[in-house]
Write a protein that holds these residues in place. Structure first.
Motif, PDB file in Angstrom:
ATOM      1  N   ALA A  56       0.867  -1.178   0.000  1.00  0.00           N
ATOM      2  CA  ALA A  56       0.000   0.000   0.000  1.00  0.00           C
ATOM      3  C   ALA A  56       0.903   1.226   0.000  1.00  0.00           C
ATOM      4  O   ALA A  56       1.645   1.451   0.956  1.00  0.00           O
ATOM      5  CB  ALA A  56      -0.906   0.003   1.226  1.00  0.00           C
ATOM      6  N   CYS A  57       0.860   1.995  -1.057  1.00  0.00           N
ATOM      7  CA  CYS A  57       1.750   3.145  -1.201  1.00  0.00           C
ATOM      8  C   CYS A  57       0.964   4.445  -1.188  1.00  0.00           C
ATOM      9  O   CYS A  57      -0.168   4.508  -1.666  1.00  0.00           O
ATOM     10  CB  CYS A  57       2.531   3.044  -2.513  1.00  0.00           C
ATOM     11  SG  CYS A  57       3.673   1.654  -2.561  1.00  0.00           S
ATOM     12  N   ALA A  58       1.604   5.463  -0.637  1.00  0.00           N
ATOM     13  CA  ALA A  58       1.011   6.805  -0.610  1.00  0.00           C
ATOM     14  C   ALA A  58       2.133   7.815  -0.422  1.00  0.00           C
ATOM     15  O   ALA A  58       3.248   7.465  -0.018  1.00  0.00           O
ATOM     16  CB  ALA A  58      -0.008   6.916   0.518  1.00  0.00           C
ATOM     17  N   SER A  59       1.804   9.064  -0.682  1.00  0.00           N
ATOM     18  CA  SER A  59       2.787  10.135  -0.511  1.00  0.00           C
ATOM     19  C   SER A  59       3.037  10.378   0.977  1.00  0.00           C
ATOM     20  O   SER A  59       2.253   9.974   1.842  1.00  0.00           O
ATOM     21  CB  SER A  59       2.282  11.418  -1.169  1.00  0.00           C
ATOM     22  OG  SER A  59       1.173  11.923  -0.448  1.00  0.00           O
ATOM     23  N   PHE A  60       4.110  11.081   1.240  1.00  0.00           N
ATOM     24  CA  PHE A  60       4.473  11.460   2.601  1.00  0.00           C
ATOM     25  C   PHE A  60       3.318  12.198   3.280  1.00  0.00           C
ATOM     26  O   PHE A  60       2.963  11.899   4.418  1.00  0.00           O
ATOM     27  CB  PHE A  60       5.731  12.347   2.536  1.00  0.00           C
ATOM     28  CG  PHE A  60       6.291  12.724   3.851  1.00  0.00           C
ATOM     29  CD1 PHE A  60       7.220  11.913   4.483  1.00  0.00           C
ATOM     30  CD2 PHE A  60       5.907  13.909   4.477  1.00  0.00           C
ATOM     31  CE1 PHE A  60       7.753  12.258   5.714  1.00  0.00           C
ATOM     32  CE2 PHE A  60       6.431  14.264   5.705  1.00  0.00           C
ATOM     33  CZ  PHE A  60       7.354  13.443   6.325  1.00  0.00           C
ATOM     34  N   ASP A  61       2.728  13.153   2.555  1.00  0.00           N
ATOM     35  CA  ASP A  61       1.640  13.947   3.133  1.00  0.00           C
ATOM     36  C   ASP A  61       0.401  13.114   3.445  1.00  0.00           C
ATOM     37  O   ASP A  61      -0.256  13.334   4.465  1.00  0.00           O
ATOM     38  CB  ASP A  61       1.264  15.095   2.194  1.00  0.00           C
ATOM     39  CG  ASP A  61       2.345  16.164   2.149  1.00  0.00           C
ATOM     40  OD1 ASP A  61       3.159  16.236   3.096  1.00  0.00           O
ATOM     41  OD2 ASP A  61       2.378  16.919   1.156  1.00  0.00           O
ATOM     42  N   GLU A 109      -6.730   0.093   3.749  1.00  0.00           N
ATOM     43  CA  GLU A 109      -7.562  -1.058   3.417  1.00  0.00           C
ATOM     44  C   GLU A 109      -6.917  -1.791   2.254  1.00  0.00           C
ATOM     45  O   GLU A 109      -6.776  -1.223   1.172  1.00  0.00           O
ATOM     46  CB  GLU A 109      -8.973  -0.611   3.040  1.00  0.00           C
ATOM     47  CG  GLU A 109      -9.752  -0.062   4.213  1.00  0.00           C
ATOM     48  CD  GLU A 109     -11.170   0.303   3.834  1.00  0.00           C
ATOM     49  OE1 GLU A 109     -11.739  -0.348   2.936  1.00  0.00           O
ATOM     50  OE2 GLU A 109     -11.689   1.239   4.439  1.00  0.00           O
ATOM     51  N   VAL A 110      -6.496  -2.998   2.493  1.00  0.00           N
ATOM     52  CA  VAL A 110      -5.860  -3.801   1.448  1.00  0.00           C
ATOM     53  C   VAL A 110      -6.896  -4.805   0.968  1.00  0.00           C
ATOM     54  O   VAL A 110      -7.295  -5.713   1.697  1.00  0.00           O
ATOM     55  CB  VAL A 110      -4.589  -4.516   1.966  1.00  0.00           C
ATOM     56  CG1 VAL A 110      -3.957  -5.360   0.885  1.00  0.00           C
ATOM     57  CG2 VAL A 110      -3.597  -3.482   2.501  1.00  0.00           C
ATOM     58  N   TRP A 111      -7.357  -4.618  -0.267  1.00  0.00           N
ATOM     59  CA  TRP A 111      -8.389  -5.476  -0.840  1.00  0.00           C
ATOM     60  C   TRP A 111      -7.801  -6.839  -1.157  1.00  0.00           C
ATOM     61  O   TRP A 111      -6.699  -6.951  -1.685  1.00  0.00           O
ATOM     62  CB  TRP A 111      -8.936  -4.842  -2.113  1.00  0.00           C
ATOM     63  CG  TRP A 111     -10.129  -5.552  -2.666  1.00  0.00           C
ATOM     64  CD1 TRP A 111     -11.417  -5.377  -2.291  1.00  0.00           C
ATOM     65  CD2 TRP A 111     -10.155  -6.532  -3.705  1.00  0.00           C
ATOM     66  NE1 TRP A 111     -12.251  -6.185  -3.029  1.00  0.00           N
ATOM     67  CE2 TRP A 111     -11.490  -6.916  -3.905  1.00  0.00           C
ATOM     68  CE3 TRP A 111      -9.171  -7.139  -4.478  1.00  0.00           C
ATOM     69  CZ2 TRP A 111     -11.871  -7.854  -4.843  1.00  0.00           C
ATOM     70  CZ3 TRP A 111      -9.545  -8.078  -5.415  1.00  0.00           C
ATOM     71  CH2 TRP A 111     -10.893  -8.426  -5.588  1.00  0.00           C
ATOM     72  N   GLN A 112      -8.526  -7.888  -0.806  1.00  0.00           N
ATOM     73  CA  GLN A 112      -8.100  -9.245  -1.126  1.00  0.00           C
ATOM     74  C   GLN A 112      -9.285 -10.022  -1.666  1.00  0.00           C
ATOM     75  O   GLN A 112     -10.412  -9.886  -1.177  1.00  0.00           O
ATOM     76  CB  GLN A 112      -7.546  -9.950   0.110  1.00  0.00           C
ATOM     77  CG  GLN A 112      -6.242  -9.351   0.576  1.00  0.00           C
ATOM     78  CD  GLN A 112      -5.635 -10.160   1.702  1.00  0.00           C
ATOM     79  OE1 GLN A 112      -6.275 -10.997   2.308  1.00  0.00           O
ATOM     80  NE2 GLN A 112      -4.385  -9.903   1.986  1.00  0.00           N
ATOM     81  N   TYR A 113      -9.002 -10.819  -2.667  1.00  0.00           N
ATOM     82  CA  TYR A 113     -10.016 -11.660  -3.288  1.00  0.00           C
ATOM     83  C   TYR A 113     -10.127 -12.937  -2.480  1.00  0.00           C
ATOM     84  O   TYR A 113      -9.151 -13.647  -2.288  1.00  0.00           O
ATOM     85  CB  TYR A 113      -9.597 -11.964  -4.726  1.00  0.00           C
ATOM     86  CG  TYR A 113     -10.607 -12.758  -5.514  1.00  0.00           C
ATOM     87  CD1 TYR A 113     -11.789 -12.172  -5.939  1.00  0.00           C
ATOM     88  CD2 TYR A 113     -10.363 -14.074  -5.858  1.00  0.00           C
ATOM     89  CE1 TYR A 113     -12.711 -12.888  -6.674  1.00  0.00           C
ATOM     90  CE2 TYR A 113     -11.278 -14.798  -6.599  1.00  0.00           C
ATOM     91  CZ  TYR A 113     -12.447 -14.204  -7.009  1.00  0.00           C
ATOM     92  OH  TYR A 113     -13.365 -14.913  -7.744  1.00  0.00           O
TER      93      TYR A 113
END
Length: 147
Positions: A56-61, A109-113
Motif C-alpha cells: 500500500a503506497c502513498a505520498s508522505f503527506d 484497506e488492502v483489498w483481497q479476493y
C-alpha cells in the motif's frame, strides 16, 4: 552523467522490456500491480521495479495527514515519474511498511479476493464485460466461444 530522472526513466524502460521476457516476471509484476490497483500502469511499473513487495503506497503527506501515520526516518521513497509536463519530474511514495503508527492512526484497506467475493466479482465482470464465469459452468458445458 545522467540525472536522477533520466536514471529512473531508464529503469522504467528496462523493467518494461523485462516483463515479457519470462512468464515469471510477468506474474510477479501482476502480483505487485494487483495490490496497487488504484495506480496507473506507469506507477505500478516503477513501484514493481523498486519495491516488488510493496502492499500500500502513498505520498508522505497522505501518510502523515490523512492516515495519521509517520514515515520512519531513513525510509527510502519509491520514485514515480510525473510526465504531465514537458519536463519529466520525480515524486515519491512510501509503502505502509515504511510507516509507523500514532494514536488514532488509520491502517490502509488492502483489498483481497476471497471465497466470499467470488460470486459478486464474477457477476460484476459478467455485467460489465459480458464474460462467462467458468466457475458457474457444469462439467459438461462449454462456453460458445470455445466451441
Amino acid at each position: 552523467m545522467p540525472n536522477k530522472t533520466e536514471e529512473y526513466l531508464a529503469l522504467a524502460q528496462r523493467t518494461a522490456n523485462g516483463l515479457t521476457r519470462y512468464w515469471e516476471s510477468w506474474t510477479d509484476y501482476l502480483t505487485t500491480a494487483s495490490r496497487l490497483y488504484k495506480y496507473p500502469f506507469a506507477d505500478q511499473l516503477m513501484i514493481y521495479a523498486q519495491r516488488p513487495d510493496a502492499t500500500a503506497c502513498a505520498s508522505f503527506d497522505i501518510w502523515n495527514n490523512r492516515m495519521n501515520r509517520y514515515v520512519r526516518r531513513g525510509s527510502k521513497g519509491i520514485a514515480l515519474l510525473d510526465q504531465s509536463s514537458s519536463v519529466p519530474r520525480l515524486h515519491y511514495v512510501f509503502d505502509v511498511s515504511d510507516t509507523g503508527v500514532r494514536r488514532n492512526s488509520r491502517d490502509p484497506e488492502v483489498w483481497q479476493y476471497n471465497d466470499d467475493l467470488k460470486q459478486p466479482v464474477s457477476e460484476m465482470l459478467t455485467a460489465t464485460y459480458g464474460t462467462v464465469s467458468y466457475t458457474h459452468l457444469r462439467a459438461h458445458e462449454t462456453p460458445e466461444h470455445l466451441v
